[in-house]
Design an enzyme around this catalytic site. Sequence first.
Site, mmCIF file in Angstrom:
data_model
loop_
_atom_site.group_PDB
_atom_site.id
_atom_site.type_symbol
_atom_site.label_atom_id
_atom_site.label_comp_id
_atom_site.label_asym_id
_atom_site.label_seq_id
_atom_site.Cartn_x
_atom_site.Cartn_y
_atom_site.Cartn_z
ATOM 1 N N TYR A 44 0.993 -1.264 0.122
ATOM 2 C CA TYR A 44 0.084 -0.067 -0.070
ATOM 3 C C TYR A 44 0.777 1.067 -0.026
ATOM 4 O O TYR A 44 0.008 2.260 -0.079
ATOM 5 C CB TYR A 44 -0.885 -0.026 1.220
ATOM 6 N N ASP A 89 -6.172 -6.317 4.715
ATOM 7 C CA ASP A 89 -7.317 -5.914 3.644
ATOM 8 C C ASP A 89 -8.115 -7.043 3.226
ATOM 9 O O ASP A 89 -9.331 -7.031 3.292
ATOM 10 C CB ASP A 89 -6.825 -5.048 2.560
#
Length: 331
Positions: free
Chosen positions: A123, A227
């Site tokens: 990310y 996630d």
Amino acid sequence: MHTITLINGDGIGPEISESVQKIIAASGLEINWDIQTAGADVIESEGVPLPDRVLESIKRNKVALKAPVTTPIGKGFRSVNVQLRKALDLYANLRPCKNLPGVETRFKDVDIVVVRENTEDLYAGVEEKIDEDTAHSIKIITRKASERICKFAFEYAIKNNRHEVCAVSKANIMKLSDGLFLESFRNVAKDYPQITSKEILVDNLCMQLVQDPTRFDVLVLPNLYGDIVSDLTAGLIGGLGVAQGANIGLDCAVFEPVHGSAPDIKGQNKANPTALLLSAIEMLKYINEYTYAEKIEKALFKTLSQGHKTADIGGNLTTTEFTNKIIENLL
Ligand code: NAI
């Protein structure tokens, strides 16, 4: 009176934000909502999807409730959600997953807390196109961020009377990056002998979660696995419409559901506000408004137990009808 930043998002964001604002107001708690817009809609007028005023508002108020914001896929601007977490150093993404009354699921007694590292890993957005047919994305793992999130997970376990923290990685393949995450976990675990520490590879975790989720308690994961696994655990308790979350840093906290902006049901009065409402209930606890948090939680659970539900969890109510049922149960 509390002043709280509200990012009402886009897609289904405005519909579910309105529902939650109405329910909190009906509970008797007065909140001064500092409404801040972000995302594609503000690019035209302000040039960026996350204007400084949004960050300044959260820094000033210390607490925010956030509905989902759409991120263009494969092109366009960088995710507002990821930028926000990074800019405010909201390093811990907390996603509790527990069965709700009245919501039928395959497994009962699911009670898992996903603690996801929120600032690095793939990310970090360090990507480059090498040539027309090759792209690189760099996975960044640091000892500092890994130890910090593992400490958060153990501290959470102690404060919330949990018994086990399990580190999730793929350290057999990513020996350096995930290896460092695991090494950090082991170092931190030494300070918490009262909590059982376990380790599991992420693929095996997914298999075991769908076989018997009751085997797991607190999970701590690098960003990307966190996630994906938290969408899986959301599925175990009824889906994204009921999965709450919070992004917590040292100075501020942003409470937001796990789900996205659900463009497929936008503007149809079909969205389930439960995930945002549960996130708001946690937010009220965070600002020490326990009485109102419990009052709203009781009304939500009663409503679901009475069989009043939106379509995503097997009911036939619109967002507005479901909201009104919760409000009736508050009184
Ligand atoms: P999504 O979570 O928006 O939707 C997945 C599926 O779940 C859809 O069928 C949707 O209708 C359903 N769903 C989600 N929330 C629901 C609710 N409250 N009630 C009823 N049904 C619900 O995921 P998707 O489609 O992958 O992403 C859409 C957009 O949201 C993307 O731009 C993505 O980047 C963004 N997103 C934003 C997040 C945030 O703001 N924190 C988090 C995740 C995605």
